[in-house]
Design an enzyme around this catalytic site. Structure first.
Site, PDB file in Angstrom:
ATOM      1  CG  HIS A 196      -1.966  -0.971   1.271  1.00  0.00           C
ATOM      2  ND1 HIS A 196      -3.244  -0.754   0.792  1.00  0.00           N
ATOM      3  CD2 HIS A 196      -1.961  -2.244   1.723  1.00  0.00           C
ATOM      4  CE1 HIS A 196      -3.975  -1.836   0.973  1.00  0.00           C
ATOM      5  NE2 HIS A 196      -3.210  -2.765   1.529  1.00  0.00           N
ATOM      6  CE  LYS A 245      -6.511  13.938   0.351  1.00  0.00           C
ATOM      7  NZ  LYS A 245      -6.586  12.728  -0.431  1.00  0.00           N
ATOM      8  NE  ARG A 246      -3.523  10.288  10.169  1.00  0.00           N
ATOM      9  CZ  ARG A 246      -3.274   9.454  11.174  1.00  0.00           C
ATOM     10  NH1 ARG A 246      -4.184   8.599  11.561  1.00  0.00           N
ATOM     11  NH2 ARG A 246      -2.131   9.510  11.807  1.00  0.00           N
ATOM     12  CE  LYS A 287     -14.080   5.982   0.892  1.00  0.00           C
ATOM     13  NZ  LYS A 287     -13.278   6.080   2.110  1.00  0.00           N
ATOM     14  CE  LYS A 307      -2.519  10.766   3.267  1.00  0.00           C
ATOM     15  NZ  LYS A 307      -3.154   9.884   2.264  1.00  0.00           N
ATOM     16  CB  THR A 363     -10.168   4.925  -0.984  1.00  0.00           C
ATOM     17  OG1 THR A 363      -9.667   5.321   0.295  1.00  0.00           O
ATOM     18  CG2 THR A 363      -9.478   3.660  -1.429  1.00  0.00           C
TER      19      THR A 363
HETATM   20  C1  C3B Z   1      -2.926   3.985   2.289  1.00  0.00           C
HETATM   21  C2  C3B Z   1      -2.313   4.695   1.101  1.00  0.00           C
HETATM   22  O1  C3B Z   1      -1.590   5.814   1.555  1.00  0.00           O
HETATM   23  C3  C3B Z   1      -3.424   5.116   0.151  1.00  0.00           C
HETATM   24  O2  C3B Z   1      -2.896   5.692  -1.008  1.00  0.00           O
HETATM   25  C4  C3B Z   1      -4.274   3.912  -0.235  1.00  0.00           C
HETATM   26  O3  C3B Z   1      -5.395   4.305  -0.952  1.00  0.00           O
HETATM   27  C5  C3B Z   1      -4.724   3.159   1.011  1.00  0.00           C
HETATM   28  O4  C3B Z   1      -3.637   2.836   1.847  1.00  0.00           O
HETATM   29  C6  C3B Z   1      -5.446   1.880   0.668  1.00  0.00           C
HETATM   30  O5  C3B Z   1      -4.716   1.126  -0.242  1.00  0.00           O
HETATM   31  N1  C3B Z   1      -1.951   3.566   3.325  1.00  0.00           N
HETATM   32  C7  C3B Z   1      -2.302   3.745   4.641  1.00  0.00           C
HETATM   33  O6  C3B Z   1      -3.391   4.262   4.922  1.00  0.00           O
HETATM   34  N2  C3B Z   1      -1.466   3.327   5.631  1.00  0.00           N
HETATM   35  C8  C3B Z   1      -0.300   2.738   5.338  1.00  0.00           C
HETATM   36  N3  C3B Z   1       0.485   2.339   6.305  1.00  0.00           N
HETATM   37  C9  C3B Z   1       0.069   2.530   4.000  1.00  0.00           C
HETATM   38  C10 C3B Z   1      -0.787   2.969   3.001  1.00  0.00           C
END
Ligand code: C3B
Length: 797
Positions: free
Chosen positions: A347, A537-538, A649, A543, A645
């Site tokens: 991921h 988002k976080r 949405k 980001k 994701t």
């Molecule tokens: C996240 C990624 O940062 C996102 O781009 C991705 O859409 C999601 O996973 C789902 O695949 N991610 C996360 O939330 N935590 C992590 N440790 C690694 C990836």
């Protein structure tokens, strides 16, 4: 009368009689409890009618995080009884939506990774894919976020299930025992015996996942307990100990979720959580497999263990250990079973998130596992020697070794131990092969795949956006909730004035609802006519909320300098948490809040520019924000966001994406049509070039007046009550380091924002684009992702 109606009415009678009250006298909390109980009974009663399961292997989805959100509303909807419950409540003068607000979000995840796991559970249950989700029953989920007096993030514990969480079952029958530390006795050849120092018990809690008109399957969460404590003093030679107390109460093992997203902290307790999670889950998987009269050799034929990132990587040596030591299989036989059972989803490419554990720590905590990992590493060494010539070998081994420089590289362990490895969007999967694992791709041909992420339309359209859902129900033939590609049927309506008006009215109504939430939460009255521009988002440098921040400052300065100029009104909405130890991300939150305070109270900005930071971002808040979005901010540096994701949405709910060519944005643009998104910024290739030429952010700062003025406003005290040094670290980082090329993308982002404003002025064209986003993005249903997993990865071995 339907059987559910009977159940509902008789249960209500009993519930009220037991409490000596009339239905009208029940409190909201009692109503919630009552509905939760009835829905459980309904689930149990419909259980025998489960549709048959599909013929792929059963999926054991191992994840340290499941960000499931509120369950009750979703379960009622998936059971098909939502309307009946709503009608009953209406008769008693109550509103179901209000009652559902009683439920606390179980915040058992950080962000995208945990939420994806939850969408996948929903889709697997809806598609009758046999599955169990395995996770941890943290006592404290992700912290609650408050915003302090100076705009800073404050954290509070979130004991999500302490007093009231009726939707879980304690499975006392499924207890497991997990060892830690101690010694390993070498008996002979391949035979070893592990004598752990301590043992902890794992108790299981099941949360029911109810699929859409589908099966009910458990999310099984393990919680630790023990009568004795660990004495960490026996580990007193490791650096990692300094930050931890010497004695840890074993029942605290699963006390709290580590609040890091895309970042590894390397704490011993986290490794213990990971092992505990894996040991309990592997034992449970084998128990069920053997109970059906199947042999160990048949494991890969019937089961797949999907590793959600590297967090459960230790499951690989754990399964080996059980097969070798407990069932006394040979190494070859055990490895053959093991390497056909695991599949790994990557991921992230961020180096700080690719887990590596201190080998000494692993050896102390898991002495048997380290012996197994060494053997895996040795076997791999032979393979690499055989594949690469002398000139290539050093580099290939450097890339592929599981053990290197006293580190255990968990991603490498996963690649070696799995039969399939996938990334989560096409561009990301390509980078996994080309940048992260090129030597592995040559060594293990055919092992690498892509499965682009998806989101469940049940929660993210049907439940979050009932008005849009009703419009879609009217115009789409067939059940789009379970086949999202059917939304293509509304494509021809994108130009239809009547449909446009209806679609637009729904967006407006959703914006009003969000405006109310904003007023309740932070006391800000917003302009409902403004563009609702959303970044949720976080908080993470990659980001790039700081890019958004700089553009808002520049816009503020521009309006100040030209008070007469016409402006397309804009409301910028932010929500998201920063890891408590992530100083720069917290500075960005603080800067946004201080900027918001200045802008929102400036009479010159009235009706033109507003900024809202909504505290404590979580699933239930996302459900309120997403349907109201006009613009979706997906502005990570190209190559850094694996997929995203939230982008899916928001776009499905009719927001126009302003984004870089990163993660799933690339595919969103392809499906929606490039004219229905606004793309800006460097690409993966041009970032590479930028760096090769020695990227120097200061040059951008010096050459671009608009950018410089925006950054300087962070050091002149404008947004810090006169404090000129509050954002020193942030500013220094941007001008002198800028690891995520914020400055290099500023001009192009600003132009893209101007393009958004221009497009918004032509409402007819804007709505048409929004409708096309809804119509064309059916591929981003998590049902499609699960089908991809079924055909590409989970097919029978
Ligand atoms: C996240 C990624 O940062 C996102 O781009 C991705 O859409 C999601 O996973 C789902 O695949 N991610 C996360 O939330 N935590 C992590 N440790 C690694 C990836």
């Amino acid at each position: 009368m339907s059987s559910f109606q009977t159940l509902l009415e008789t249960s209500l009678k009993t519930y009220c009689e037991e409490r000596f009250v009339q239905p009208e006298q029940l409190t909201d909390r009692q109503w919630y409890q009552f509905i939760a109980e009835v829905s459980q009974q309904a689930v149990l009663q419909s259980f025998p009618h489960n549709p048959p399961l599909v013929s792929t292997r059963k999926v054991n989805y191992l994840s340290m995080e499941f960000l499931i959100g509120r369950l009750l509303g979703n379960n009622l909807m998936n059971l098909g009884v939502y309307d009946q419950v709503q009608q009953l409540l209406a008769k008693c003068g109550k509103n179901l939506v209000d009652i559902l607000e009683q439920e606390r979000d179980p915040s058992l995840g950080n962000g995208g990774l945990g939420r994806l796991a939850a969408c996948y559970l929903d889709s697997m249950a809806s598609l009758s894919q046999a599955a169990v989700g395995y996770g941890l029953h943290y006592q404290y989920g992700l912290f609650k976020q408050l915003i302090g007096y100076h705009g800073e993030q404050l954290e509070r514990g979130d004991a999500w299930n302490r007093d009231f969480y009726p939707q879980q079952y304690h499975r006392a029958d499924l207890q497991q025992k997990v060892g830690f530390g101690g010694q390993v006795v070498h008996l002979q050849d391949d035979k070893y015996q592990w004598q752990p120092e301590w043992e902890i018990f794992g108790e299981a809690f099941d949360l029911p996942v109810v699929g859409y008109k589908g099966v009910q399957q458990p999310l099984r969460l393990w919680q630790g307990y023990s009568e004795t404590d660990f004495d960490f003093a026996v580990f007193n030679d490791g650096d990692y100990l300094h930050a931890e107390s010497r004695v840890i109460d074993a029942s605290k093992l699963t006390k709290v979720l580590y609040p890091n997203d895309n970042h590894q902290e390397g704490k011993a307790l986290r490794l213990m959580q990971q092992y505990f999670h894996c040991a309990c889950s592997i034992a449970d998987i084998l128990r069920q497999h053997l109970a059906q009269g199947r042999s160990l050799e048949q494991l890969p034929e019937f089961e797949v263990i999907q590793l959600n990132d590297t967090h459960p990587a230790i499951a690989i040596p754990e399964l080996m250990r059980v097969l070798l030591d407990q069932y006394e299989l040979s190494w070859e036989k055990a490895w053959s079973i093991c390497s056909k059972t695991f599949a790994y989803t990557n991921h992230t490419l961020l180096p700080e998130a690719l887990e590596q554990w201190d080998q000494t720590l692993v050896a102390k905590l898991l002495p048997r596992h380290i012996i197994i990992i060494e053997r895996i590493n040795n076997e791999l060494h032979h393979l690499v020697k055989a594949e690469f010539n002398e000139d290539e070998f050093a580099q290939a081994w450097y890339e592929t070794a599981v053990l290197m420089d006293n580190r255990v590289r968990m991603a490498n362990l996963c690649v070696v131990g799995s039969f399939a490895v996938n990334g989560v969007a096409q561009i990301h999967s390509d980078l996994v092969v080309s940048d992260l694992f090129p030597a592995y791709a040559r060594l293990f041909k055919g092992r690498f795949h892509n499965v682009t992420n998806g989101v469940t339309p049940r929660r993210w359209i049907r439940q979050a956006n009932p008005a849009l859902s009703a419009l879609l129900d009217q115009h789409v033939k067939g059940d789009w909730t379970k086949d999202l590609e059917l939304l293509r049927q509304i494509e021809p309506l994108a130009k239809d004035p009547q449909f446009q008006r209806a679609y637009q009215a729904i967006k407006q109504q959703n914006k009003q609802a969000l405006a109310q939430v904003i007023e309740q939460e932070i006391g800000l009255k917003v302009n409902g006519e403004a563009i609702f521009d959303i970044q949720i988002k976080r908080f993470h440098e990659y980001k790039r909320q700081q890019l958004n921040l700089l553009n808002i400052i520049a816009t503020y300065q521009e309006i100040k300098a030209n008070p007469e100029q016409a402006v397309v009104p804009r409301l910028f909405v932010f929500a998201g948490k920063a890891a408590p130890g992530y100083f720069l991300a917290k500075q960005i939150i603080q800067a946004i809040n201080n900027l918001a305070a200045t802008i929102n109270s400036d009479p010159d900005m009235q009706g033109k520019l507003q900024v809202a930071f909504l505290p404590d971002y979580r699933v239930s808040l996302a459900e309120k924000i997403i349907p109201a979005a006009d613009v979706s901010e997906q502005i990570s540096l190209a190559g850094k966001e694996a997929s995203g994701t939230g982008n899916m949405k928001l776009a499905l709910n009719g927001a126009i994406t302003i984004g870089t060519l990163d993660g799933a944005n690339v595919e969103i643009a392809e499906f929606a049509g490039e004219e229905n998104v606004v793309i800006f910024g460097h690409t993966v290739e041009s970032v590479r070039e930028l760096r090769a030429n020695g990227y120097n952010p200061r040059e951008y700062y010096e050459q671009d007046d608009v950018l410089r003025n925006a950054i300087d406003a962070l050091t002149d005290g404008s947004f810090a009550n006169g404090d000129q040094h509050r954002y020193d670290a942030l500013v220094d980082n941007l001008i002198n380091h800028d690891p995520f090329c914020t400055l290099a993308d500023f001009a192009s982002y600003r132009a893209a924002q101007q393009e958004i404003a221009k497009r918004y002025q032509n409402q007819t064209a804007w709505v048409e684009s929004a409708i096309l986003n809804t119509a064309r993005l059916g591929a981003f249903s998590s049902d499609r992702s699960i089908r991809d997993y079924q055909t590409r990865i989970w097919k029978k071995a």
